[in-house]
Design an enzyme around this catalytic site. Structure first.
Site, short mmCIF file in Angstrom:
data_model
loop_
_atom_site.label_atom_id
_atom_site.label_comp_id
_atom_site.label_asym_id
_atom_site.label_seq_id
_atom_site.Cartn_x
_atom_site.Cartn_y
_atom_site.Cartn_z
N CYS A 185 15.40 29.40 -45.11
CA CYS A 185 13.99 28.99 -45.19
C CYS A 185 13.91 27.48 -45.02
O CYS A 185 13.11 26.81 -45.67
CB CYS A 185 13.35 29.44 -46.50
SG CYS A 185 14.16 28.82 -47.99
N PRO A 203 16.20 36.86 -55.32
CA PRO A 203 15.79 37.79 -56.38
C PRO A 203 15.71 39.25 -55.98
O PRO A 203 15.48 40.10 -56.82
CB PRO A 203 14.41 37.27 -56.76
CG PRO A 203 13.87 36.69 -55.50
CD PRO A 203 15.05 36.07 -54.80
N GLY A 204 15.87 39.56 -54.68
CA GLY A 204 15.93 40.96 -54.29
C GLY A 204 14.91 41.41 -53.27
O GLY A 204 14.84 42.59 -52.96
N LYS A 244 14.73 40.92 -49.96
CA LYS A 244 15.36 41.46 -48.75
C LYS A 244 16.26 42.65 -49.09
O LYS A 244 16.38 43.58 -48.29
CB LYS A 244 16.12 40.36 -48.03
CG LYS A 244 15.21 39.21 -47.59
CD LYS A 244 16.00 38.02 -47.06
CE LYS A 244 15.10 36.81 -46.90
NZ LYS A 244 14.61 36.29 -48.20
N ALA A 294 23.74 37.04 -50.20
CA ALA A 294 23.07 36.16 -51.17
C ALA A 294 21.72 36.79 -51.51
O ALA A 294 20.72 36.49 -50.89
CB ALA A 294 22.90 34.76 -50.59
N SER A 295 21.70 37.66 -52.51
CA SER A 295 20.64 38.66 -52.63
C SER A 295 19.44 38.27 -53.48
O SER A 295 18.32 38.68 -53.18
CB SER A 295 21.22 39.95 -53.22
OG SER A 295 22.21 40.48 -52.40
N GLU A 316 25.25 38.25 -55.60
CA GLU A 316 24.55 37.04 -56.05
C GLU A 316 25.51 36.20 -56.87
O GLU A 316 26.16 36.70 -57.79
CB GLU A 316 23.31 37.40 -56.86
CG GLU A 316 22.58 36.21 -57.46
CD GLU A 316 22.22 35.14 -56.43
OE1 GLU A 316 22.45 33.95 -56.72
OE2 GLU A 316 21.73 35.50 -55.34
#
Length: 481
Positions: free
Chosen positions: A241, A122-123, A125, A119-120, A143
């Protein structure tokens, strides 16, 4: 003013560790977040970046769990996203806690060659892992949201991550289509967002336990899919989070209950100095906002000790993959163009062709051809026509960095001032102080990293920046006395 739902407070009060106080938790949630960034080591070292920014008034406080992450302070109130160095891809604006999952996955002895980010967008990680992999191996970044795939691709391009393959699927299909294909998997799961209230004051305004339980069912399906996609002996990091047990420990426990001794939890107690302050009895990291003065976060790491049965029959291979491997003649031609015209030696990757397009894929991608549709793979190098090759902007951003430090090796580089760099990024041509011989295509560089291409006409640089990358505003951070 932060708004904490009373039902949320009542629930969290029962889960807060005994050595932490609810008053401190509420106080931490009410404080603004410290600014934090991660240096993009694909383009610049952390030391060089600090030397670049300290004269502009920046101070750097190291983030203990990320070697290239820093809490920063500076006087300007402008949006950092408009800063020249940010547009250039020298750093990523990333909350400190969100740097934890890649750090947990890439411990010092890890040598992952094939990695999935489930689950990438906005990028943050994804690009952190690309830097940790030093643009080696294959990083599949998925995504589900179509609009967020575009944001993901923009950040991958800006940061110069060349070994990524982007997909656009529900993460629950990976265990079926790419069963036991990855050395390592990161799943930063969609969640209730209880940890981000310091960034979004209304995040918990309408909190409900029913919604939490519904989200946790999706998370269980995602972690199971991720686990099935993981090779035996590989590592999986699950993160959120959010703070409640249902979306965190409960999801990990579900996986272990389902697959028994195939799931081995790994303690993160010694991941960094001070990690024990947030470590749970299971060895997970449960980061409450007051512990490190950060967002709330949860990180778990596990090893897949053995193969497990797949849940669905192996899908048939998909036909009509649009790329073919370049012939020896084609490969030699594109390599010569980059070396002779641009001073760039192409890495030893897989050169692929689609119609008149030349692409560079990671070698590891061969094993994935036909197994799944990919939105974007590797780097588009150039278009070919009867007039020859036309280099693509993304190839320069991803591949030119090493050439810029050694222009004497033949790289056609024009260094520009900060004002000229601003003009270039706003799509304007750059007048040259002294007229000279036209040089054709050149790499425009500022501060040791590429901005893009231009055509050197002798008296000016004709801007070749793609129109969709032209900026309305570029912030030049001024030197501080």
């Amino acid at each position: 003013m932060v708004q904490l739902n009373q039902n949320f407070i009542n629930t969290i009060a029962q889960e807060l560790p005994a050595h932490l106080s609810m008053d401190d938790f509420i106080a931490a949630c009410s404080r603004p977040l410290r600014r934090s960034i991660r240096v993009n080591t694909l383009k610049i070292s952390s030391e060089d970046f600090k030397q670049l920014m300290q004269p502009k008034g920046w101070t750097f406080d190291p983030i203990p769990w990320c070697e290239d992450g820093f809490w920063i302070s500076y006087d300007e109130e402008e949006q950092l996203g408009n800063a020249l160095e940010h547009i250039q891809g020298l750093f990523y604006i990333q909350e400190a806690s969100s740097m934890l999952p890649p750090t947990a996955l890439f411990t010092p002895n890890a040598d992952w060659q094939c990695v999935l980010d489930l689950a990438s967008a906005p990028g943050s990680k994804t690009t952190q892992m690309a830097a940790l992999m030093n643009n080696q191996g294959l990083l599949v970044a998925n995504e589900y949201s179509a609009s967020r795939v575009k944001v993901l691709h923009a950040n991958v391009l800006r940061m110069g991550a060349s070994h990524c393959a982007l997909t656009h699927f529900d993460g629950r299909v990976f265990g079926e289509y790419l069963y036991e294909s990855f050395d390592a998997v990161l799943i930063d799961a969609p969640c209730g967002g209880e940890g981000i209230v310091r960034k979004d004051a209304d995040a918990l305004k309408s909190w409900s336990l029913d919604e939490v339980l519904e989200i946790s069912e999706t998370q269980k399906a995602l972690i199971e899919s991720a686990f099935l996609a993981l090779k035996p002996g590989g590592s999986l990091v699950y993160s959120t989070c959010t703070l409640n047990r249902h979306e965190n420990q409960g999801v990990c426990e579900y996986l272990q209950q389902t697959y028994g001794d195939a799931v081995q939890f790994e303690s993160l107690n010694q991941l960094f100095d001070g990690a024990e302050k947030a470590t749970t009895p299971e060895g997970f990291l449960h980061v409450w906002p007051q512990i490190y003065d950060s967002e709330g976060f949860f990180v778990a790491k596990l090893t897949k000790t053995r193969s497990v049965p797949r849940l669905q029959p192996e899908p048939k291979l998909q036909k009509n993959f649009p790329f073919t491997e370049a012939s020896a003649k084609q490969a030699k031609a594109i390599q010569a163009y980059f070396a002779d015209d641009l001073g760039i030696e192409l890495p030893d990757d897989l050169i692929m062709v689609r119609d008149d397009e030349f692409w560079l894929f990671p070698h590891e991608f061969r094993d994935f051809i036909g197994k799944m549709r990919f939105q974007r793979i590797g780097v588009k190098l150039a278009d070919h026509s009867k007039h020859g090759f036309k280099v693509r902007h993304e190839a320069i951003i991803a591949l030119a960095g090493k050439a810029l430090t050694a222009a004497t090796n033949g790289a056609k580089v024009v260094d520009v001032s900060d004002e000229q760099a601003k003009e270039y990024l706003m799509g304007r041509d750059i007048p040259l102080d002294t007229a000279g011989k036209a040089q054709g295509e050149v790499i425009v560089c500022y501060g040791g990293a590429p901005l893009g291409m231009a055509k050197h006409l002798g008296n000016k640089l004709k801007n070749s920046l793609p129109r969709d990358l032209v900026k309305d505003k570029v912030l030049l951070l001024p030197p501080q006395a």
